[in-house]
Design an enzyme around this catalytic site. Structure first.
Site, PDB file in Angstrom:
ATOM      1  N   ALA A  75       0.674  -1.035  -0.178  1.00  0.00           N
ATOM      2  CA  ALA A  75       0.232  -0.165   0.046  1.00  0.00           C
ATOM      3  C   ALA A  75       0.826   1.617   0.216  1.00  0.00           C
ATOM      4  O   ALA A  75       0.798   2.540  -0.863  1.00  0.00           O
ATOM      5  CB  ALA A  75      -1.159   0.568   1.344  1.00  0.00           C
ATOM      6  N   THR A  76       2.136   0.997   0.493  1.00  0.00           N
ATOM      7  CA  THR A  76       3.185   2.281   0.771  1.00  0.00           C
ATOM      8  C   THR A  76       3.575   3.037  -0.692  1.00  0.00           C
ATOM      9  O   THR A  76       3.125   4.027  -1.357  1.00  0.00           O
ATOM     10  CB  THR A  76       4.382   2.065   1.166  1.00  0.00           C
ATOM     11  N   ASN A 155      -5.683   3.695  11.016  1.00  0.00           N
ATOM     12  CA  ASN A 155      -5.104   2.182  11.142  1.00  0.00           C
ATOM     13  C   ASN A 155      -4.719   2.283  12.869  1.00  0.00           C
ATOM     14  O   ASN A 155      -4.113   1.476  13.430  1.00  0.00           O
ATOM     15  CB  ASN A 155      -3.263   2.062  10.580  1.00  0.00           C
ATOM     16  N   GLN A 183      -5.774  -1.125   5.839  1.00  0.00           N
ATOM     17  CA  GLN A 183      -6.981  -1.142   7.300  1.00  0.00           C
ATOM     18  C   GLN A 183      -9.041  -1.806   6.734  1.00  0.00           C
ATOM     19  O   GLN A 183      -8.729  -2.191   7.531  1.00  0.00           O
ATOM     20  CB  GLN A 183      -6.440  -0.398   8.065  1.00  0.00           C
ATOM     21  N   SER A 203      -4.003  -3.525   0.431  1.00  0.00           N
ATOM     22  CA  SER A 203      -2.185  -3.882   1.389  1.00  0.00           C
ATOM     23  C   SER A 203      -2.576  -5.713   1.162  1.00  0.00           C
ATOM     24  O   SER A 203      -3.392  -5.814   1.728  1.00  0.00           O
ATOM     25  CB  SER A 203      -1.695  -3.561   2.097  1.00  0.00           C
ATOM     26  N   HIS A 205      -0.624  -7.717   3.567  1.00  0.00           N
ATOM     27  CA  HIS A 205      -0.522  -8.310   4.896  1.00  0.00           C
ATOM     28  C   HIS A 205      -1.215  -7.764   5.523  1.00  0.00           C
ATOM     29  O   HIS A 205      -1.238  -8.089   6.740  1.00  0.00           O
ATOM     30  CB  HIS A 205       0.434  -7.891   5.120  1.00  0.00           C
ATOM     31  N   THR A 243       9.368  -7.207 -12.665  1.00  0.00           N
ATOM     32  CA  THR A 243       9.041  -8.751 -12.977  1.00  0.00           C
ATOM     33  C   THR A 243       8.006  -8.975 -11.965  1.00  0.00           C
ATOM     34  O   THR A 243       7.817  -8.868 -10.476  1.00  0.00           O
ATOM     35  CB  THR A 243       9.737 -10.335 -12.573  1.00  0.00           C
ATOM     36  N   CYS A 328       4.441   1.984  13.327  1.00  0.00           N
ATOM     37  CA  CYS A 328       5.881   2.912  12.574  1.00  0.00           C
ATOM     38  C   CYS A 328       6.539   4.100  13.106  1.00  0.00           C
ATOM     39  O   CYS A 328       7.761   4.481  13.180  1.00  0.00           O
ATOM     40  CB  CYS A 328       4.808   3.792  11.237  1.00  0.00           C
TER      41      CYS A 328
HETATM   42  C1  LIG Z   1      -0.324  -0.694   6.557  1.00  0.00           C
HETATM   43  C2  LIG Z   1      -0.378   0.478   5.973  1.00  0.00           C
HETATM   44  C3  LIG Z   1      -0.058   1.194   4.958  1.00  0.00           C
HETATM   45  C4  LIG Z   1       1.436   0.242   4.425  1.00  0.00           C
HETATM   46  O1  LIG Z   1       1.072  -0.936   3.525  1.00  0.00           O
HETATM   47  P1  LIG Z   1       2.636  -1.380   3.479  1.00  0.00           P
HETATM   48  O2  LIG Z   1       1.933  -2.842   2.122  1.00  0.00           O
HETATM   49  O3  LIG Z   1       2.705  -2.427   4.383  1.00  0.00           O
HETATM   50  O4  LIG Z   1       2.482  -0.648   2.649  1.00  0.00           O
HETATM   51  C5  LIG Z   1      -0.595   1.970   3.996  1.00  0.00           C
HETATM   52  N1  LIG Z   1      -1.952   2.721   4.914  1.00  0.00           N
HETATM   53  C6  LIG Z   1      -2.171   2.431   5.517  1.00  0.00           C
HETATM   54  C7  LIG Z   1      -3.372   3.337   6.583  1.00  0.00           C
HETATM   55  C8  LIG Z   1      -1.562   1.241   6.704  1.00  0.00           C
HETATM   56  O5  LIG Z   1      -2.378   0.687   7.424  1.00  0.00           O
END
Ligand SMILES: *Cc1c(COP(=O)(O)O)cnc(C)c1O
Length: 385
Positions: A75-76, A155, A183, A203, A205, A243, A328
């Site tokens: 998501a970053t 989050n 989230q 994201s 994970h 890739t 973070c």
């Molecule tokens: C965890 C999170 C991200 C970052 O996601 P990644 O996949 O770890 O880069 C961005 N935005 C929110 C709201 C998150 O909770």
């Protein structure tokens, strides 16, 4: 030593065993390991098929067309691509972005970098519950506003934005609407058409998929343009080269299919776990609820404990894995910028803990956490007297 109770699902979720099993079948010679961009042999086509199946699984969860899904590393990266890619591609139309001070660092730091690049940013400050209202957004819109970026679920607090209402205001002002939904997957409904979302960051994970994979939804009608940030081969319709990590992608796809099928049941069970935690602490004094329950997902609960230090509390709770504020910024002792922005006094912000629950949390986990908290609080408060 006992294994700690994991109550930090908002930082990351464990991979669902069904997902892990599928991923393992996309790595080795006897599995689907080839490069999905290899057009000259069947093994490449099989990998491509696996990737496209996952793309459909992700698209289905948000009611999108698979061609609107761009794979990223998380998501970053999706937030970076949405903000920077969109603003650069649309700079002839305007240079103004509206976002908020409670966004994830992936949006906050990207918006700051865009300010350095000469774009203009308006930073909205939330009400006491951590949310931005449609009226606030309407006030902030300008002639040259091209993009509004607001998160679906915060989050740290768990509060949910009224995405449909915010999207309507953004569109009425001629701006596109980006949502960081990292989230939100499996927690709230994310139909991009019903909600009016133009760009959405996802994201793997945070939803029982692997780390290191994510996606950006990019609306095709009307055509939303983003300029690539990563060049090299023109993968993903020219928006993101590299890739494709087949095993990560099939993992995210499967995780999203499970979220679509089981998310609601998960959340119902998790609501009763959250209530069990609250009931277990109900008779204690000095507990301040930072999360507005009526406006929040049930899997995130942020509480402040008056009269103790957050760091001491965390130390006393070694058997419980959780976060102060968000993962973070738990390395520094500065209070969380999100908690500060909702007007929480510094001492209370520093004494806040985020409990986040998930698919594998049990009642026994909650009971252990309640016992540990009661023990830690009485010990620390006795010391402080
Ligand atoms: C965890 C999170 C991200 C970052 O996601 P990644 O996949 O770890 O880069 C961005 N935005 C929110 C709201 C998150 O909770």
């Amino acid at each position: 030593m006992t294994t700690p109770v994991y109550l930090d699902y908002a930082a990351t979720t464990p991979v669902d065993p069904r997902v892990a099993e599928l991923m393992a079948r996309h790595l080795t010679l006897d599995g689907i390991f080839a490069n999905p961009a290899s057009r000259s042999h069947m093994l490449g086509w099989q990998a491509e098929q696996a990737v496209e199946n996952a793309r459909r699984q992700v698209a289905d969860l948000i009611a999108a067309d698979p061609r609107e899904i761009v794979w990223t590393s998380g998501a970053t990266e999706a937030d970076n691509l949405a903000l920077t890619g969109f603003l650069r591609a649309n700079r002839h139309r305007g240079r103004h972005l509206i976002t908020s001070v409670v966004e994830h660092k992936a949006v906050v730091d990207t918006a700051r970098a865009l300010e350095d690049e000469g774009f203009k940013v308006t930073w909205l400050t939330p009400a006491g519950d951590g949310r931005i209202s449609p009226a606030q957004l309407r006030e902030a819109l300008r002639e040259d506003t091209v993009l509004v970026s607001l998160m679906a679920v915060n989050n740290e607090l768990g509060v949910i934005h009224d995405l449909a209402a915010l999207a309507e205001v953004a569109h009425a002002g001629g701006a596109a609407f980006h949502v960081d939904a990292a989230q939100a997957v499996g927690r709230i409904d994310l139909d991009v058409n019903q909600l009016g979302i133009d760009l959405m960051s996802l994201s793997g994970h945070k939803a029982y998929g692997p780390k290191g994979v994510g996606a950006l939804y990019v609306r095709r009608h009307p055509d939303i343009r983003v300029e690539a940030l990563i060049h090299g081969g023109g993968h993903e319709r020219g928006m993101r080269s590299g890739t494709l990590p087949t095993h990560q992608i099939v993992g995210m796809g499967e995780a999203f299919a499970i979220a679509a099928a089981e998310g609601e049941a998960d959340q119902a069970r998790i609501t009763s776990l959250r209530d069990r935690l609250l009931e277990g602490l109900a008779d204690l004094d000095g507990i301040h609820r930072n999360t507005a329950l009526e406006a929040a997902v049930p899997n995130i609960l942020n509480l402040a404990f008056a009269g103790v230090e957050g760091e001491s509390l965390l130390m006393a709770l070694r058997d419980i894995a959780l976060s102060t504020g968000s993962a973070c910024n738990s390395a520094s002792v500065e209070p969380s910028y999100v908690l500060k922005s909702i007007g929480l006094p510094r001492a209370l912000a520093l004494a806040s803990l985020r409990f986040s629950f998930g698919r594998f949390t049990t009642e026994a986990d909650i009971d252990r956490a309640v016992d540990a908290l009661r023990h830690a609080l009485s010990g620390l408060r006795r010391q402080a007297q």
